[in-house]
Design an enzyme around this catalytic site. Structure first.
Site, PDB file in Angstrom:
ATOM      1  CG  ASP A   1      -1.690   1.255   1.313  1.00  0.00           C
ATOM      2  OD1 ASP A   1      -2.663   1.360   0.396  1.00  0.00           O
ATOM      3  OD2 ASP A   1      -1.647   1.829   2.349  1.00  0.00           O
TER       4      ASP A   1
ATOM      5  CG  ASN B   1      -3.430  11.279  -7.211  1.00  0.00           C
ATOM      6  OD1 ASN B   1      -2.427  11.404  -8.355  1.00  0.00           O
ATOM      7  ND2 ASN B   1      -4.520  10.700  -7.310  1.00  0.00           N
TER       8      ASN B   1
ATOM      9  CG  HIS C   1      -5.844  13.113 -10.446  1.00  0.00           C
ATOM     10  ND1 HIS C   1      -6.199  12.343  -9.457  1.00  0.00           N
ATOM     11  CD2 HIS C   1      -6.594  14.033  -9.907  1.00  0.00           C
ATOM     12  CE1 HIS C   1      -7.013  12.456  -8.493  1.00  0.00           C
ATOM     13  NE2 HIS C   1      -7.239  14.013  -8.905  1.00  0.00           N
TER      14      HIS C   1
ATOM     15  CG  ASP D   1      -2.693   8.453 -13.622  1.00  0.00           C
ATOM     16  OD1 ASP D   1      -3.331   8.083 -12.543  1.00  0.00           O
ATOM     17  OD2 ASP D   1      -3.560   8.908 -14.506  1.00  0.00           O
TER      18      ASP D   1
ATOM     19  CD  GLU E   1      -3.814   4.392  -2.282  1.00  0.00           C
ATOM     20  OE1 GLU E   1      -4.314   4.346  -1.140  1.00  0.00           O
ATOM     21  OE2 GLU E   1      -4.883   4.290  -3.140  1.00  0.00           O
TER      22      GLU E   1
END
Length: 123
Positions: A59, A67, A72, A76, A103
């Protein structure tokens, strides 16, 4: 008639190729190119407890803040890089690396004991 047969063969090849691509899309995470959750679930259903396996759950801490702060697109890109590292570390293990959630990642290592799983996790 020869043209009809050749066309039929071509159509069958195209159909087969399209089905293969569709199957790949259905089992692969579009962003990371790792296996998706559906693939992971299927892979786990095929395992038996007696055969033994190790599972790594990964995690990414504080990812939402990353983010939100950097965009974003940056998030990514980060996820793609993380997936690449996970894929590289596990490619010769016979296991499956998958994107488990946003994630979160999972790695299933069939027949791998705890000591070896720790080495894979460290990698």
């Amino acid at each position: 008639m020869l043209r009809d047969v050749a066309e039929q063969i071509w159509l069958e090849q195209e159909s087969s190729s399209a089905n293969l691509k569709l199957a790949q899309l259905a089992t692969t995470d579009g962003l990371t190119r790792l296996a998706n959750r559906r693939s992971l679930d299927a892979f786990l259903r095929e395992r038996t407890p007696s055969s033994g396996f190790s599972v790594l759950l990964i995690d990414i801490d504080h990812f939402k803040g990353f983010n939100d702060a950097l965009s974003h697109q940056a998030g990514d890109s980060c996820l793609k890089q993380i997936a690449e590292v996970i894929g590289s570390a596990t490619k010769d293990t016979g296991g499956l690396s998958a994107r488990y959630g946003g994630e979160e990642f999972a790695v299933v290592l069939p027949g791998v004991n705890e000591a070896r799983a720790v080495r894979v996790a460290d990698a």
